[in-house]
Motif scaffolding. Structure first.
Motif, PDB file in Angstrom:
ATOM      1  N   THR A  57       0.863  -1.194   0.000  1.00  0.00           N
ATOM      2  CA  THR A  57       0.000   0.000   0.000  1.00  0.00           C
ATOM      3  C   THR A  57       0.890   1.231   0.000  1.00  0.00           C
ATOM      4  O   THR A  57       1.927   1.269   0.670  1.00  0.00           O
ATOM      5  CB  THR A  57      -0.926   0.018   1.229  1.00  0.00           C
ATOM      6  OG1 THR A  57      -0.132  -0.058   2.422  1.00  0.00           O
ATOM      7  CG2 THR A  57      -1.893  -1.149   1.204  1.00  0.00           C
ATOM      8  N   VAL A  58       0.471   2.243  -0.791  1.00  0.00           N
ATOM      9  CA  VAL A  58       1.232   3.492  -0.925  1.00  0.00           C
ATOM     10  C   VAL A  58       0.332   4.645  -0.527  1.00  0.00           C
ATOM     11  O   VAL A  58      -0.829   4.722  -0.965  1.00  0.00           O
ATOM     12  CB  VAL A  58       1.738   3.679  -2.374  1.00  0.00           C
ATOM     13  CG1 VAL A  58       2.446   5.014  -2.522  1.00  0.00           C
ATOM     14  CG2 VAL A  58       2.662   2.541  -2.754  1.00  0.00           C
ATOM     15  N   GLN A  59       0.850   5.522   0.303  1.00  0.00           N
ATOM     16  CA  GLN A  59       0.122   6.732   0.696  1.00  0.00           C
ATOM     17  C   GLN A  59       0.774   7.929   0.044  1.00  0.00           C
ATOM     18  O   GLN A  59       2.003   8.020  -0.045  1.00  0.00           O
ATOM     19  CB  GLN A  59       0.132   6.899   2.214  1.00  0.00           C
ATOM     20  CG  GLN A  59      -0.691   5.856   2.948  1.00  0.00           C
ATOM     21  CD  GLN A  59      -0.725   6.094   4.445  1.00  0.00           C
ATOM     22  OE1 GLN A  59       0.038   6.892   4.957  1.00  0.00           O
ATOM     23  NE2 GLN A  59      -1.608   5.409   5.134  1.00  0.00           N
ATOM     24  N   CYS A  60      -0.061   8.866  -0.435  1.00  0.00           N
ATOM     25  CA  CYS A  60       0.426  10.089  -1.055  1.00  0.00           C
ATOM     26  C   CYS A  60       0.113  11.272  -0.147  1.00  0.00           C
ATOM     27  O   CYS A  60      -0.663  11.181   0.802  1.00  0.00           O
ATOM     28  CB  CYS A  60      -0.228  10.294  -2.430  1.00  0.00           C
ATOM     29  SG  CYS A  60       0.150   8.990  -3.608  1.00  0.00           S
ATOM     30  N   PHE A  61       0.724  12.391  -0.448  1.00  0.00           N
ATOM     31  CA  PHE A  61       0.521  13.584   0.369  1.00  0.00           C
ATOM     32  C   PHE A  61      -0.930  14.046   0.255  1.00  0.00           C
ATOM     33  O   PHE A  61      -1.446  14.279  -0.834  1.00  0.00           O
ATOM     34  CB  PHE A  61       1.462  14.708  -0.075  1.00  0.00           C
ATOM     35  CG  PHE A  61       2.908  14.406   0.191  1.00  0.00           C
ATOM     36  CD1 PHE A  61       3.446  14.597   1.453  1.00  0.00           C
ATOM     37  CD2 PHE A  61       3.717  13.923  -0.813  1.00  0.00           C
ATOM     38  CE1 PHE A  61       4.779  14.309   1.703  1.00  0.00           C
ATOM     39  CE2 PHE A  61       5.053  13.641  -0.581  1.00  0.00           C
ATOM     40  CZ  PHE A  61       5.588  13.831   0.690  1.00  0.00           C
ATOM     41  N   GLY A  62      -1.568  14.166   1.400  1.00  0.00           N
ATOM     42  CA  GLY A  62      -2.929  14.667   1.429  1.00  0.00           C
ATOM     43  C   GLY A  62      -3.979  13.636   1.072  1.00  0.00           C
ATOM     44  O   GLY A  62      -5.163  13.939   1.040  1.00  0.00           O
ATOM     45  N   GLU A  63      -3.573  12.416   0.766  1.00  0.00           N
ATOM     46  CA  GLU A  63      -4.534  11.383   0.407  1.00  0.00           C
ATOM     47  C   GLU A  63      -4.236  10.113   1.207  1.00  0.00           C
ATOM     48  O   GLU A  63      -3.114   9.885   1.630  1.00  0.00           O
ATOM     49  CB  GLU A  63      -4.476  11.073  -1.091  1.00  0.00           C
ATOM     50  CG  GLU A  63      -4.774  12.266  -1.987  1.00  0.00           C
ATOM     51  CD  GLU A  63      -4.732  11.882  -3.457  1.00  0.00           C
ATOM     52  OE1 GLU A  63      -5.003  10.701  -3.753  1.00  0.00           O
ATOM     53  OE2 GLU A  63      -4.415  12.737  -4.288  1.00  0.00           O
ATOM     54  N   ASP A  64      -5.263   9.317   1.406  1.00  0.00           N
ATOM     55  CA  ASP A  64      -5.066   8.070   2.140  1.00  0.00           C
ATOM     56  C   ASP A  64      -4.282   7.065   1.288  1.00  0.00           C
ATOM     57  O   ASP A  64      -3.194   6.648   1.643  1.00  0.00           O
ATOM     58  CB  ASP A  64      -6.419   7.481   2.556  1.00  0.00           C
ATOM     59  CG  ASP A  64      -7.107   8.344   3.589  1.00  0.00           C
ATOM     60  OD1 ASP A  64      -6.389   9.078   4.294  1.00  0.00           O
ATOM     61  OD2 ASP A  64      -8.343   8.285   3.677  1.00  0.00           O
ATOM     62  N   ILE A  65      -4.863   6.645   0.189  1.00  0.00           N
ATOM     63  CA  ILE A  65      -4.205   5.716  -0.736  1.00  0.00           C
ATOM     64  C   ILE A  65      -4.382   6.269  -2.142  1.00  0.00           C
ATOM     65  O   ILE A  65      -5.498   6.419  -2.624  1.00  0.00           O
ATOM     66  CB  ILE A  65      -4.808   4.299  -0.642  1.00  0.00           C
ATOM     67  CG1 ILE A  65      -4.610   3.729   0.762  1.00  0.00           C
ATOM     68  CG2 ILE A  65      -4.176   3.380  -1.684  1.00  0.00           C
ATOM     69  CD1 ILE A  65      -5.230   2.374   0.961  1.00  0.00           C
ATOM     70  N   CYS A  66      -3.257   6.572  -2.783  1.00  0.00           N
ATOM     71  CA  CYS A  66      -3.345   7.220  -4.093  1.00  0.00           C
ATOM     72  C   CYS A  66      -2.926   6.310  -5.237  1.00  0.00           C
ATOM     73  O   CYS A  66      -3.345   6.504  -6.365  1.00  0.00           O
ATOM     74  CB  CYS A  66      -2.487   8.484  -4.106  1.00  0.00           C
ATOM     75  SG  CYS A  66      -0.751   8.165  -3.705  1.00  0.00           S
ATOM     76  N   ILE A  67      -2.085   5.340  -4.978  1.00  0.00           N
ATOM     77  CA  ILE A  67      -1.583   4.465  -6.030  1.00  0.00           C
ATOM     78  C   ILE A  67      -1.892   3.023  -5.636  1.00  0.00           C
ATOM     79  O   ILE A  67      -1.650   2.613  -4.508  1.00  0.00           O
ATOM     80  CB  ILE A  67      -0.063   4.638  -6.223  1.00  0.00           C
ATOM     81  CG1 ILE A  67       0.261   6.085  -6.592  1.00  0.00           C
ATOM     82  CG2 ILE A  67       0.456   3.703  -7.304  1.00  0.00           C
ATOM     83  CD1 ILE A  67       1.746   6.364  -6.692  1.00  0.00           C
ATOM     84  N   SER A  68      -2.428   2.279  -6.577  1.00  0.00           N
ATOM     85  CA  SER A  68      -2.738   0.877  -6.336  1.00  0.00           C
ATOM     86  C   SER A  68      -1.584   0.020  -6.852  1.00  0.00           C
ATOM     87  O   SER A  68      -1.233   0.079  -8.036  1.00  0.00           O
ATOM     88  CB  SER A  68      -4.048   0.494  -7.041  1.00  0.00           C
ATOM     89  OG  SER A  68      -4.316  -0.863  -6.862  1.00  0.00           O
ATOM     90  N   ILE A  69      -0.994  -0.760  -5.962  1.00  0.00           N
ATOM     91  CA  ILE A  69       0.134  -1.628  -6.314  1.00  0.00           C
ATOM     92  C   ILE A  69      -0.368  -3.062  -6.390  1.00  0.00           C
ATOM     93  O   ILE A  69      -0.891  -3.600  -5.399  1.00  0.00           O
ATOM     94  CB  ILE A  69       1.268  -1.526  -5.277  1.00  0.00           C
ATOM     95  CG1 ILE A  69       1.692  -0.066  -5.083  1.00  0.00           C
ATOM     96  CG2 ILE A  69       2.446  -2.398  -5.690  1.00  0.00           C
ATOM     97  CD1 ILE A  69       2.279   0.563  -6.314  1.00  0.00           C
ATOM     98  N   PRO A  70      -0.231  -3.717  -7.531  1.00  0.00           N
ATOM     99  CA  PRO A  70      -0.689  -5.118  -7.631  1.00  0.00           C
ATOM    100  C   PRO A  70       0.110  -6.029  -6.701  1.00  0.00           C
ATOM    101  O   PRO A  70       1.292  -5.795  -6.427  1.00  0.00           O
ATOM    102  CB  PRO A  70      -0.445  -5.475  -9.108  1.00  0.00           C
ATOM    103  CG  PRO A  70      -0.283  -4.163  -9.808  1.00  0.00           C
ATOM    104  CD  PRO A  70       0.293  -3.219  -8.819  1.00  0.00           C
ATOM    105  N   ASP A  71      -0.559  -7.084  -6.212  1.00  0.00           N
ATOM    106  CA  ASP A  71       0.117  -8.069  -5.363  1.00  0.00           C
ATOM    107  C   ASP A  71       1.085  -8.909  -6.193  1.00  0.00           C
ATOM    108  O   ASP A  71       0.914  -9.060  -7.415  1.00  0.00           O
ATOM    109  CB  ASP A  71      -0.901  -8.990  -4.687  1.00  0.00           C
ATOM    110  CG  ASP A  71      -1.739  -8.244  -3.664  1.00  0.00           C
ATOM    111  OD1 ASP A  71      -1.413  -7.071  -3.369  1.00  0.00           O
ATOM    112  OD2 ASP A  71      -2.722  -8.834  -3.173  1.00  0.00           O
TER     113      ASP A  71
END
Length: 924
Positions: A577-591
């Motif tokens: 899981t990746v968190q971006c500035f000002g957002e909870d989760i901004c990029i979806s990383i495949p398993d």
């Protein structure tokens, strides 16, 4: 007068411009080089004799072609190279010939400036500035310029030094190039169609001279930027014994330039399909407990089926995974534990432990599923203690006996855990310190969420029955039967009365031998946080810097510390899981899903060697310590490497073979043939021989078993102390034993080592005499069995042929004695009846006729039969001498036995004849 004739100076132009082609020698001047003199046509004074060049050490010379006309030419002293110098500037003067022939009084002109330009020749080919060009494009895009190639030329002039054209030599490529060297794609590229292109490019200068060598251009096609992990392999091979191996050394996370603030990655090693949830040691339960330092005295309620542990024979087993014995219960199997095995001294302190794999039961309100139950055997249906699963809850029932006060006491302890119904292996330990009961699941403690009180059980004379896999209902039904069947898998079910297990021992018993690891923890950045679960099968890492996270992931490793691990695949699962500035989760990383393949280990070959045949005197077997059958025993183990790589000196017996040291977990000595008779023989090992070792021993009439996880050297020492004793070996000819040893609970077994002990029956040597001639009054007949004690031809004291001859001779001797007695009977017919009556009671007649005995009656008998037996005696003596010679060195027991029989027969004959003679003499 001569001087007056040379009045004027020569005259030339004030400046000249010239051109010379490189590698040529003649300069073309504009205007031409001509010097004039007003003194002409006066000889000498009006003639031009020389041109002089001044300055810059110019590589040129001026030559006078015609003195009268003053014409000259400018020439190069050597080769002129445009690439070295393109222009030259110098000063030139003209000189007349002077006033006379001797050149005296010459005059020189003014100085003229000469500018010479060197013309270029196209002698060099274009050369590219890079040996190879690389570029990358994203699929699906049309680029104006992917990259620019550049060539250059050493020629000095713009015409020949400039590159006027580029060309792609490779045919059928989706690329084009312009005159400036810019390469572009002519169609949309696909990553799936082709990952990389290689094209060859050439260049031309403006003189159309082509480059000698073309240049290679590599263009990689990248997929459309998708966030995710890149640079990892789907399969990693693990060689047993190599320690820790990195799983993703080149893996990195692609975020497509997204502004991130934190990254969290979880790596999970899935090993539920291996044994009991992971690669654990598969030693027997008792061996593991001793290895982990557990308290002694535990009772294994689910042992491997055998002659002494036959109550598990009917249960379904699954031992296909690395010899790890597992019992499967499908709701129809259960077993009664024999009363001799059931612990009878459960107190306020005891421990119940088991491995369990269980899933949710069918139905909304499923019945109880009993793992362990102690209930009334007959009449009633009281449950004294039991362990069961009900609706994914683990319940332990403990009904105390009535002692002093008839009050409510804690009786049922309930735990609600996800592990109970997740269809995975877990290790459950219940420590009872009444009234407190604590549950350990995989080494983690859990207190009961519900405790129910109940009345104590009043004492009664009803016997109890301990069962596994169900509960025995002996009362309240017409036919006793099992009920509350268990559905799942169990192994290692034990009860230890009187003591509770420590958390350290519990953790050791359920510890995995494989898991995830991190190489060089100290090299991780301070901003990286990581956490392992207790089994080290799950690793969680968190970081704010992408580069630090990539570095940390490259250090994640797999390790398996077993010497002989279970071969096969282990699945890996990575979630990110990746968190971006000002957002909870901004990029979806495949398993990520990958596998680790544990390669098959080099299997050891356990070899037992030593003397396989012993010959021992019977006196040694009767001794206080008996004999040591395995005194010369040697246990070795070797592995064979397929690559044949040599090992350290002194360990390799032949190419690719290495002698390795590892642990054994049991060695069994079995009796071949009839079991031991405890009344007069034993096979045992003294307890002192096991001190200082992780070994225990049990023995029975079928043999002896030494068990425990310990080195081969300790097993050798213990087996050499095994003693066999027989305090009545008279009837024993030999004893045979079979020894086998095991590693990992039977996964690797040794050869079957057979040993035979032959008993040598020794007697004092005696002189061969005629037993019919004399009978000492002090000689007592000793009974020896007529069984021929032989092992083989090497040990036998008397040859079979000699034995037959001796038996025939004895039979002939008996017949002769009977004939002699019969003739005496015929001589004394009147008293024969009284003589027969006296023979029936020899003691009475002997007492009555003692005073009448004056001579030995056998002398008369011998005189009567001497002629008849003379030939037979000679033959018998020859046969007996042959028998004596064959057994002379060994003092044959069989010859002595035959002689004793001979002695017995003669003595009986003497007594009978003597009594008959006495009784007949009385009649006279």
């Amino acid at each position: 007068m001569v001087i007056d004739m040379n009045k004027h100076k020569p005259w030339i132009e004030t400046s000249y411009h010239g051109v010379i082609t490189e590698n040529m020698d003649t300069v073309l001047l504009d205007p031409p080089l001509v010097a004039l003199d007003k003194d002409a046509p006066v000889p000498y004074a009006g003639e031009i004799c020389a041109f002089m060049i001044h300055g810059q050490e110019a590589p040129f010379e001026a030559v006078v072609l015609n003195k009268t006309s003053g014409e000259g030419v400018l020439r190069a002293k050597g080769l002129v190279d445009c690439e070295t110098q393109k222009e030259y500037t110098f000063v030139i003067q003209a000189y007349d010939c002077g006033a006379g022939a001797n050149g005296v009084g010459w005059k020189k002109s003014h100085k003229a400036v000469v500018h010479i330009q060197v013309d270029d020749v196209n002698e060099f080919s274009p050369v590219f500035r890079e040996a190879v060009y690389h570029a990358a494009v994203t699929e699906g895009k049309i680029y104006d310029s992917i990259l620019q190639v550049e060539a250059w030329d050493q020629d000095c002039s713009p015409q020949y030094s400039q590159i006027c054209n580029y060309d792609i030599v490779t045919s059928d490529t989706p690329f084009a190039i312009d005159r400036n060297g810019n390469i572009r794609n002519t169609e949309r590229l696909s990553y799936d169609k082709q990952l990389r292109y290689k094209i060859m490019v050439t260049a031309f200068d403006c003189g159309q001279k082509r480059a000698t060598e073309s240049v290679a251009v590599h263009i990689d096609v990248k997929p459309v930027c998708k966030p995710g992990w890149q640079g990892w392999n789907k399969r990693m091979d693990y060689e047993p014994g190599t320690g820790s191996k990195q799983l993703f050394p080149k893996m990195h996370l692609e975020t497509c330039d997204g502004p991130l603030s934190a990254v969290r990655a979880m790596v999970e090693l899935q090993t539920s399909h291996i044994g009991k949830g992971c690669d654990r040691e598969t030693y027997s339960e008792k061996s593991l407990q001793k290895l982990c330092g557990a308290a002694s005295g535990s009772t294994d309620l689910l042992p491997a089926p055998s002659a002494s542990t036959n109550w598990t024979v009917s249960l379904l087993t699954d031992s296909g995974r690395d010899s790890d014995l597992i019992f499967r219960f499908d709701g129809r199997q259960a077993s009664n534990v024999p009363e001799r095995v059931v612990p009878q001294n459960l107190t306020d302190h005891f421990t119940i432990a088991t491995w369990m794999k269980h899933g949710p039961s069918p139905g909304l309100r499923a019945e109880k599923e009993t793992l362990l139950c102690n209930s009334d055997k007959t009449e009633m249906n009281r449950h004294h203690y039991s362990l069961y699963v009900h609706n994914c809850r683990l319940v332990f029932l403990l009904r105390r006996d009535f002692t002093q006060v008839d009050t409510f006491r804690p009786a049922e302890f309930h735990w609600k855990l996800e592990q109970i119904c997740d269809k995975e292996w877990h290790y459950y330990v219940i420590n009872v310190e009444f009234p407190a009961v604590m549950l350990f699941v995989d080494g983690v403690t859990y207190e009961p969420y519900l405790v129910t009180d109940d009345w104590p059980i009043h004492p009664s004379s009803i016997d109890t029955q301990l069962t596994v896999g169900a509960c025995w209902q002996g009362g309240e039904v017409s036919t006793p039967r099992f009920t509350q069947y268990f559905r799942g898998s169990l192994t290692g079910l034990t009860i230890r009365p009187g003591k509770i297990e420590t958390q350290k021992v519990i953790s050791c018993l359920q510890a995995c031998k494989e898991g995830l690891d991190i190489n060089s923890l100290e090299s991780l950045g301070k901003d990286i946080k990581f956490h392992f679960n207790p089994a080290q099968s799950v690793l969680v890492m968190e970081g704010e810097d992408l580069e630090s996270v990539n570095t940390a992931m490259g250090k994640v490793s797999y390790i398996n510390s077993r010497q002989f691990p279970t071969a096969g695949l282990r699945r890996l699962h990575i979630t990110t899981t990746v968190q971006c500035f000002g957002e909870d989760i901004c990029i979806s990383i495949p398993d990520i899903k990958a596998v680790v393949i544990v390669l098959p280990p080099s299997e050891p070959r356990i070899t037992i060697a030593g003397s396989d045949r012993l010959v021992k005197p019977s006196a040694d077997l009767r001794g206080a310590t008996g004999v040591a059958p395995f005194k010369e025993l040697r246990i070795t183990s070797t592995v064979t490497k397929s690559d044949g790589v040599p090992f350290s000196a002194g360990t390799v017996h032949r190419p690719g073979v290495l002698e390795v040291m590892h642990n054994l977990d049991y060695c069994d000595v079995l009796v071949i043939g009839e079991e031991l008779n405890p009344e007069h023989e034993s096979l045992e090992i003294h307890h002192s021989s096991l001190i200082g070792k992780h070994l225990d021993a049990t023995n029975s009439t079928s043999g002896i078993s030494i068990y425990g996880v310990d080195s081969m050297a300790h097993y050798e020492e213990a087996l050499r102390q095994v003693r066999y004793r027989n305090w009545r070996p008279e009837t024993l000819t030999n004893r045979r034993f079979r020894l086998t040893c095991s590693e990992l609970n039977g996964r690797y077994t040794s050869n079957e080592f057979n040993l035979e002990i032959s008993v040598l029956h020794n007697s004092a040597p005696v002189e061969h005499v005629n037993h019919m001639a004399v009978q000492s009054q002090y000689m007592r007949p000793v009974h020896h069995p007529l069984i021929v004690h032989t092992l083989n031809s090497h040990i036998s004291g008397t040859p079979p042929a000699a034995t037959v001859v001796i038996v025939i001779c004895i039979a002939a001797l008996v017949v002769i004695v009977v004939l002699g007695i019969y003739r005496l009977h015929s001589t004394h017919q009147d008293g024969s009846k009284r003589e027969e009556d006296g023979a029936k009671d020899p003691k009475t007649d002997w007492d009555d006729s003692t005073l009448t005995i004056t001579v030995n009656p056998m002398e008369a008998v011998e005189e009567v039969v001497r002629d008849e037996e003379e030939d037979d005696d000679e033959e018998e003596e020859d046969d007996e001498q042959a028998g004596d010679m064959s057994a002379e060195s060994g003092d044959s027991d069989e010859t002595e036995e035959e002689e004793e029989e001979d002695e017995r027969e003669v003595k009986e004959g003497k007594q009978k004849s003597k009594l008959e003679w006495d009784s007949s003499s009385i009649t006279y």
